[in-house]
Design a protein around this motif. Structure first.
Motif, PDB file in Angstrom:
ATOM      1  N   VAL A   2       0.832  -1.203   0.000  1.00  0.00           N
ATOM      2  CA  VAL A   2       0.000   0.000   0.000  1.00  0.00           C
ATOM      3  C   VAL A   2       0.867   1.255   0.000  1.00  0.00           C
ATOM      4  O   VAL A   2       0.571   2.229  -0.712  1.00  0.00           O
ATOM      5  CB  VAL A   2      -0.949  -0.006   1.222  1.00  0.00           C
ATOM      6  CG1 VAL A   2      -1.629   1.344   1.380  1.00  0.00           C
ATOM      7  CG2 VAL A   2      -2.000  -1.104   1.077  1.00  0.00           C
ATOM      8  N   ASN A   3       1.938   1.245   0.772  1.00  0.00           N
ATOM      9  CA  ASN A   3       2.814   2.412   0.828  1.00  0.00           C
ATOM     10  C   ASN A   3       3.556   2.644  -0.489  1.00  0.00           C
ATOM     11  O   ASN A   3       3.732   3.791  -0.924  1.00  0.00           O
ATOM     12  CB  ASN A   3       3.815   2.271   1.978  1.00  0.00           C
ATOM     13  CG  ASN A   3       3.228   2.688   3.309  1.00  0.00           C
ATOM     14  OD1 ASN A   3       3.085   3.867   3.593  1.00  0.00           O
ATOM     15  ND2 ASN A   3       2.876   1.708   4.127  1.00  0.00           N
ATOM     16  N   ILE A   4       3.985   1.570  -1.123  1.00  0.00           N
ATOM     17  CA  ILE A   4       4.640   1.711  -2.423  1.00  0.00           C
ATOM     18  C   ILE A   4       3.638   2.191  -3.471  1.00  0.00           C
ATOM     19  O   ILE A   4       3.973   2.993  -4.348  1.00  0.00           O
ATOM     20  CB  ILE A   4       5.294   0.382  -2.863  1.00  0.00           C
ATOM     21  CG1 ILE A   4       6.426   0.008  -1.896  1.00  0.00           C
ATOM     22  CG2 ILE A   4       5.843   0.491  -4.290  1.00  0.00           C
ATOM     23  CD1 ILE A   4       6.980  -1.385  -2.105  1.00  0.00           C
ATOM     24  N   VAL A  52       1.948 -10.493  -4.015  1.00  0.00           N
ATOM     25  CA  VAL A  52       1.070 -11.655  -3.927  1.00  0.00           C
ATOM     26  C   VAL A  52       0.247 -11.672  -2.642  1.00  0.00           C
ATOM     27  O   VAL A  52      -0.970 -11.868  -2.659  1.00  0.00           O
ATOM     28  CB  VAL A  52       1.898 -12.958  -4.025  1.00  0.00           C
ATOM     29  CG1 VAL A  52       1.026 -14.181  -3.737  1.00  0.00           C
ATOM     30  CG2 VAL A  52       2.547 -13.086  -5.400  1.00  0.00           C
ATOM     31  N   ASP A  53       0.902 -11.443  -1.515  1.00  0.00           N
ATOM     32  CA  ASP A  53       0.252 -11.604  -0.210  1.00  0.00           C
ATOM     33  C   ASP A  53      -1.034 -10.805  -0.040  1.00  0.00           C
ATOM     34  O   ASP A  53      -2.006 -11.315   0.548  1.00  0.00           O
ATOM     35  CB  ASP A  53       1.233 -11.247   0.909  1.00  0.00           C
ATOM     36  CG  ASP A  53       2.409 -12.208   0.976  1.00  0.00           C
ATOM     37  OD1 ASP A  53       2.424 -13.177   0.181  1.00  0.00           O
ATOM     38  OD2 ASP A  53       3.308 -12.004   1.807  1.00  0.00           O
ATOM     39  N   PRO A  54      -1.094  -9.543  -0.516  1.00  0.00           N
ATOM     40  CA  PRO A  54      -2.348  -8.795  -0.337  1.00  0.00           C
ATOM     41  C   PRO A  54      -3.564  -9.493  -0.937  1.00  0.00           C
ATOM     42  O   PRO A  54      -4.682  -9.344  -0.425  1.00  0.00           O
ATOM     43  CB  PRO A  54      -2.059  -7.469  -1.051  1.00  0.00           C
ATOM     44  CG  PRO A  54      -0.583  -7.304  -0.961  1.00  0.00           C
ATOM     45  CD  PRO A  54      -0.047  -8.694  -1.120  1.00  0.00           C
ATOM     46  N   LEU A  94      -5.226 -11.777   1.528  1.00  0.00           N
ATOM     47  CA  LEU A  94      -6.033 -11.076   2.522  1.00  0.00           C
ATOM     48  C   LEU A  94      -7.357 -10.605   1.927  1.00  0.00           C
ATOM     49  O   LEU A  94      -8.422 -10.770   2.543  1.00  0.00           O
ATOM     50  CB  LEU A  94      -5.241  -9.885   3.073  1.00  0.00           C
ATOM     51  CG  LEU A  94      -5.897  -9.104   4.217  1.00  0.00           C
ATOM     52  CD1 LEU A  94      -6.267 -10.022   5.375  1.00  0.00           C
ATOM     53  CD2 LEU A  94      -4.968  -7.989   4.690  1.00  0.00           C
ATOM     54  N   THR A  95      -7.319 -10.028   0.728  1.00  0.00           N
ATOM     55  CA  THR A  95      -8.564  -9.540   0.119  1.00  0.00           C
ATOM     56  C   THR A  95      -9.484 -10.701  -0.266  1.00  0.00           C
ATOM     57  O   THR A  95     -10.710 -10.561  -0.229  1.00  0.00           O
ATOM     58  CB  THR A  95      -8.283  -8.678  -1.126  1.00  0.00           C
ATOM     59  OG1 THR A  95      -7.497  -9.425  -2.073  1.00  0.00           O
ATOM     60  CG2 THR A  95      -7.518  -7.413  -0.738  1.00  0.00           C
ATOM     61  N   LYS A 104     -10.964  -1.695   0.028  1.00  0.00           N
ATOM     62  CA  LYS A 104     -10.883  -0.492  -0.795  1.00  0.00           C
ATOM     63  C   LYS A 104      -9.436  -0.041  -0.959  1.00  0.00           C
ATOM     64  O   LYS A 104      -8.926   0.062  -2.071  1.00  0.00           O
ATOM     65  CB  LYS A 104     -11.740   0.610  -0.168  1.00  0.00           C
ATOM     66  CG  LYS A 104     -13.218   0.220  -0.052  1.00  0.00           C
ATOM     67  CD  LYS A 104     -13.994   1.199   0.779  1.00  0.00           C
ATOM     68  CE  LYS A 104     -15.450   0.765   0.939  1.00  0.00           C
ATOM     69  NZ  LYS A 104     -15.591  -0.509   1.681  1.00  0.00           N
ATOM     70  N   ILE A 105      -8.766   0.195   0.148  1.00  0.00           N
ATOM     71  CA  ILE A 105      -7.386   0.674   0.084  1.00  0.00           C
ATOM     72  C   ILE A 105      -6.453  -0.391  -0.484  1.00  0.00           C
ATOM     73  O   ILE A 105      -5.633  -0.120  -1.367  1.00  0.00           O
ATOM     74  CB  ILE A 105      -6.895   1.114   1.481  1.00  0.00           C
ATOM     75  CG1 ILE A 105      -7.659   2.356   1.938  1.00  0.00           C
ATOM     76  CG2 ILE A 105      -5.394   1.404   1.469  1.00  0.00           C
ATOM     77  CD1 ILE A 105      -7.314   2.819   3.329  1.00  0.00           C
ATOM     78  N   ILE A 106      -6.567  -1.625  -0.018  1.00  0.00           N
ATOM     79  CA  ILE A 106      -5.663  -2.693  -0.460  1.00  0.00           C
ATOM     80  C   ILE A 106      -5.855  -2.985  -1.945  1.00  0.00           C
ATOM     81  O   ILE A 106      -4.882  -3.087  -2.710  1.00  0.00           O
ATOM     82  CB  ILE A 106      -5.868  -3.980   0.369  1.00  0.00           C
ATOM     83  CG1 ILE A 106      -5.592  -3.708   1.852  1.00  0.00           C
ATOM     84  CG2 ILE A 106      -4.959  -5.099  -0.135  1.00  0.00           C
ATOM     85  CD1 ILE A 106      -5.958  -4.859   2.768  1.00  0.00           C
ATOM     86  N   ASP A 107      -7.098  -3.105  -2.378  1.00  0.00           N
ATOM     87  CA  ASP A 107      -7.377  -3.358  -3.798  1.00  0.00           C
ATOM     88  C   ASP A 107      -6.888  -2.219  -4.678  1.00  0.00           C
ATOM     89  O   ASP A 107      -6.333  -2.440  -5.761  1.00  0.00           O
ATOM     90  CB  ASP A 107      -8.882  -3.575  -4.018  1.00  0.00           C
ATOM     91  CG  ASP A 107      -9.307  -4.999  -3.696  1.00  0.00           C
ATOM     92  OD1 ASP A 107      -8.421  -5.869  -3.627  1.00  0.00           O
ATOM     93  OD2 ASP A 107     -10.518  -5.234  -3.523  1.00  0.00           O
TER      94      ASP A 107
END
Length: 429
Positions: free
Chosen positions: A219-221, A266-268, A271-272, A283-286
């Motif tokens: 998310v930060n990148i 990959v990891d996110p 979670l989603t 919302k933020i992660i996607d």
């Protein structure tokens, strides 16, 4: 159990000997007898010769190790403590591909005995160990979870190419299916981990802790990449902005770039996927994933625009991409976003060559459909420095001028040559 392992009265098995499993197996084998299991015979043959197929370890790292490399399930039955460290990729629809993990779980299940402990290290969504893996262990073994065998989860934290933060120097999160298994698992890992142990309150907490480590970075990148998209429209260099902002003590130092590999990119999605199954749509992660997955195409399209503005004919334009792996100074090409840059450039009918001192050309051909050229022997309209291998950092503008045509474009994705390229058309994220 630890006393028996240290006395070599019983054995520890590691299932999956990739960039995560092999270092674990070798480290444990300095203290106890280890069964190193992998399904690929060619990898087993290399490791028996003291060669790491992932090219992360040296031959000396195999010295003094009491380890048996095998692809026979019967050998796994000799162990009472089992560590599962297989990859957990995503499929073409960005959904979790649990096939390697579930296959490895079946292997352990067939070897499971009363009193055994199974610890999973593969990155998964919270609940996967107990909801997906435990039933397979019960089915294959005919044993009862919690009574005949116990499980735990201890997420891997290996960073490929990092020679400073190595296995024993990274604090280890451990968890167990009950207090007894947690205590045993913690003691076993304490025997090799110098940095210490953190006991998570549950297996789900440990699974969640692992998955948000890389989700946070992703998310930060993504924010940095979005800032790069904005600042480019303002004709501002993103790295100069970050350099200035970074002078404040609490500014978090993340940078734009291609987000590939088998962790952050990959990891996110694990979670989603689980969130969607529970009725919550991230919302933020996607959004972060959409931005990061689009950066390869953005780099290629910007390169094409730069070529057009310099008066070059895009159709058949010769472009050199330097670097094909997912990050610098490693040989791993899995989920490398350089492939996105390559494919987008080819879609514009450009002629694209790729070089990389670490990548395997045959692996690239099988995975992405293109090969490495043996050596640079042409003049290019554009050069894209995609991966900052240490060999490339020694080069200077005079070198790049030798391999380019007049009015060439130099694309420096990570901005490492900022301020050093003056005669070529320079651009970075």
């Amino acid at each position: 159990m630890l006393d028996k392992l240290l006395a070599k009265e019983t054995k520890l098995s590691v299932i999956g000997l990739g960039y995560v499993g092999l270092p674990i197996a070798l480290e444990f084998s300095k203290k106890m007898k280890v069964i190193g299991f992998d399904i690929k015979q060619d990898r087993i043959d290399l490791m028996k010769q003291g060669i790491d197929p992932s090219k992360e370890l040296n031959k000396t790292d195999f010295d003094g190790c009491d380890i048996e490399f095998t692809n026979h399930i019967e050998d796994v039955r000799k162990a009472t403590f089992h560590v599962v460290a297989v990859p957990t990729p995503i499929n073409e629809h960005n959904l979790p591909n649990l096939n390697p993990l579930l296959s490895a779980t079946r292997t352990v299940g067939k070897a499971l005995k009363k009193g055994d402990i199974v610890v999973f290290e593969s990155t998964v969504y919270p609940g996967c160990t107990e909801e997906d893996c435990v039933p397979i262990l019960e089915q294959e073994s005919g044993l009862k979870f919690g009574i005949d065998f116990k499980v735990g989860y201890s997420p891997e934290r290996i960073n490929p190419g990092d020679k400073e933060h190595t296995l024993t120097k990274i604090l280890k999160i451990v968890s167990g299916s009950d207090s007894e298994s947690l205590d045993t698992i913690a003691k076993v890992y304490e025997s090799i981990i110098k940095a210490g142990i953190h006991k998570a309150s549950s297996i789900k907490v440990a699974e969640a802790a692992k998955i948000i480590e890389n989700t946070q970075r992703d998310v930060n990148i993504a924010l940095m990449n979005e800032l790069s998209l904005i600042f480019d429209r303002m004709n501002i260099n993103t790295y100069e902005v970050l350099e200035a902002a970074g002078t404040k003590w609490n500014f978090l130092k993340f940078f734009p770039g291609l987000v590939g590999g088998h962790c952050i990119g990959v990891d996110p999605y694990y979670l989603t996927y689980k969130a969607n199954a529970l009725g919550y749509h991230s919302k933020i992660i996607d959004s972060g994933r959409v931005i990061n997955d689009s950066m390869g195409s953005y780099v290629a399209e910007t390169t094409i625009k730069k070529l057009i503005r310099k008066g070059h004919n895009v159709n058949g334009a010769k472009i050199l991409i330097m670097g094909a792996t997912f990050k610098e100074n490693v040989s791993d090409i899995r989920n490398s976003k350089v492939a996105d840059v390559y494919n987008e450039l080819v879609s514009f009918s450009a002629h694209v060559d790729v070089v990389d001192p670490y990548a395997n050309s045959q692996e690239l051909l099988e995975e992405y459909g293109y090969e490495l050229i043996p050596e640079i022997c042409d003049k290019y309209e554009a050069v894209i420095l995609a991966v900052n291998h240490k060999e490339y950092l020694k080069l200077d503008e005079s070198y790049f001028k030798k391999i380019t045509k007049k009015d060439a474009v130099f694309v420096d994705i990570k901005g490492v040559f900022r301020g050093k390229i003056n005669e070529l058309e320079y651009w970075s994220l």
